[in-house]
Design an enzyme around this catalytic site. Sequence first.
Site, PDB file in Angstrom:
ATOM      1  N   GLU A 271       0.624  -1.338  -0.005  1.00 45.63           N
ATOM      2  CA  GLU A 271       0.087   0.026  -0.176  1.00 45.63           C
ATOM      3  C   GLU A 271       0.903   1.427  -0.035  1.00 45.63           C
ATOM      4  OE1 GLU A 271      -2.868   0.252   3.291  1.00 45.63           O
ATOM      5  OE2 GLU A 271      -3.408   2.132   2.592  1.00 45.63           O
ATOM      6  N   LYS A 314      -2.545  -2.002  -3.181  1.00 46.74           N
ATOM      7  CA  LYS A 314      -3.290  -1.199  -2.554  1.00 46.74           C
ATOM      8  C   LYS A 314      -3.007   0.642  -2.850  1.00 46.74           C
ATOM      9  CE  LYS A 314      -6.313   0.064   1.496  1.00 46.74           C
ATOM     10  NZ  LYS A 314      -7.050  -0.566   2.567  1.00 46.74           N
TER      11      LYS A 314
HETATM   12  P1  13P Z   1      -9.612   4.122   3.669  1.00 52.39           P
HETATM   13  O1  13P Z   1     -10.456   3.396   2.629  1.00 52.39           O
HETATM   14  O2  13P Z   1     -10.520   4.549   4.802  1.00 52.39           O
HETATM   15  O3  13P Z   1      -8.535   5.084   2.993  1.00 52.39           O
HETATM   16  O4  13P Z   1      -8.773   2.943   4.543  1.00 52.39           O
HETATM   17  C1  13P Z   1      -8.039   1.837   4.018  1.00 52.39           C
HETATM   18  C2  13P Z   1      -6.908   1.512   4.598  1.00 52.39           C
HETATM   19  O5  13P Z   1      -6.922   0.240   5.128  1.00 52.39           O
HETATM   20  C3  13P Z   1      -5.786   2.389   4.430  1.00 52.39           C
HETATM   21  O6  13P Z   1      -4.626   1.980   4.995  1.00 52.39           O
END
Ligand code: 13P
Length: 448
Positions: A271, A314
């Site tokens: 991510e 992500k």
């Molecule tokens: P949000 O969809 O609230 O941005 O959170 C997703 C997430 O796990 C970010 O680390």
Amino acid sequence: MAAPIAAPPANLQGAVSSIPLPRSCTSDRLWRNRDGSQYSDRNGKSDQPNFILGSAFLGTKSFNILQILHISPSLHNLRIRHIFMTSEFERRNPYSEELKRTAAYIAQPGKGILASDESNATTGKRLATVGLDNTEANRQAWRELLYSAPGLGNYISGTIMFEETLFQSTRDGVQFVDILKKQGIVPGIKVDTGLQPIDGTDGETATQGLDGLGERCRRYYAQGARFAKWRAVIKVDSEKHPSSTSILENAHGLARYAQIAQANGLVPIVEPEVTLGPGDYSIERTAYISEKVNSHVFRFLNEYNIILEGILLKPNMILPGLDVPTPPPEEVAKYTLRTMMRSVPGAVPGIHFLSGGMSEEEATLNLNALQAYGPTPWSLTFSYGRALQSSTLKIWSGKEENWKAAQERLVALARANSEAQLGKYTGPHPSPGGTRILQTLRLGGAGK
Ligand code: 13P
């Protein structure tokens, strides 16, 4: 003249098809002498390399290989070197095939991830918005509401949990991991331990959590987790940020984490979040920065031999700074898709966007618009936290009598995003309109 291709060696029993490749396919480093003039074996005899491409079977396992036979004129000087297309890391990893299967399952069409891995501190802030104390009992009840929502598994293929939650049970004593699995939802676990400032930068951060990560991953796997998440935060503005220090630090952290997770059977969600923040930076600027960040991340993943079919990405959708009017979904989709096409290898099964502060409806509309461009190598889907939980939490507000209505809202939001993943969302949205759901960056402790 090239020597004839020899039979496959005895330890590679099975079919090996022979495709002689042009000499230009050889790696100079492997085959050329230092003066660059000729190929030679260890005895200094010049000769031609040959190649075999194909599959080999070792026991019950098959491998795709590029085998280079280095054949010297005299047979007793036969040299055989194997170059496996797969890395040693992938070949020796007992979880390789399982990782690929898990990632493909989570990225299946029409499904996405429920991100419910907020740390206890962040969960406390969310609970406070509806007047609830940050107690373990309230955190447990909130997560039970989410995971036991009837029909959730029709739209959600995985959920990310915080460590405390992974080991919790329902009020009736059924482990959360078991009610999730019953719904066909793969349990996942946040493994980073939060953000720390990078010294000498203007508020840029490094993600913590590598120490002891292998041991933690083994415990999480034993408890039933099959994927992991590590969030790297990249600050963007119209001029200075991100610094190359921040990009390199975060790309390295993601790659090393991904390696440890894969070594221990957990599919890493990688991510890199170019965070939606204040300022008037343009959508072009976010696209440019996100492309750079993703490209660095994949460069490092490659350096660490990460099995790309066994990860999920992500990222953020491509949005301009908060002082710029919210762009229409078609514009967000155009820049987001361009960025992904330029920077994400097709071997990655799923791109699961975070909602990152978008309103619940905005997150659905943007996801739907992304599907308009036809088939893509990866699925374009969601891993939403705020965009699935915000109105659900408001409806519940800690009251038993609202439990069912809150679960219905969660499932309706999940269904809307499932339709959007298939490009079939037509509305109306379960939570029409709505404002952005912003949060301040939290340093120290166990992150989001
Ligand atoms: P949000 O969809 O609230 O941005 O959170 C997703 C997430 O796990 C970010 O680390």
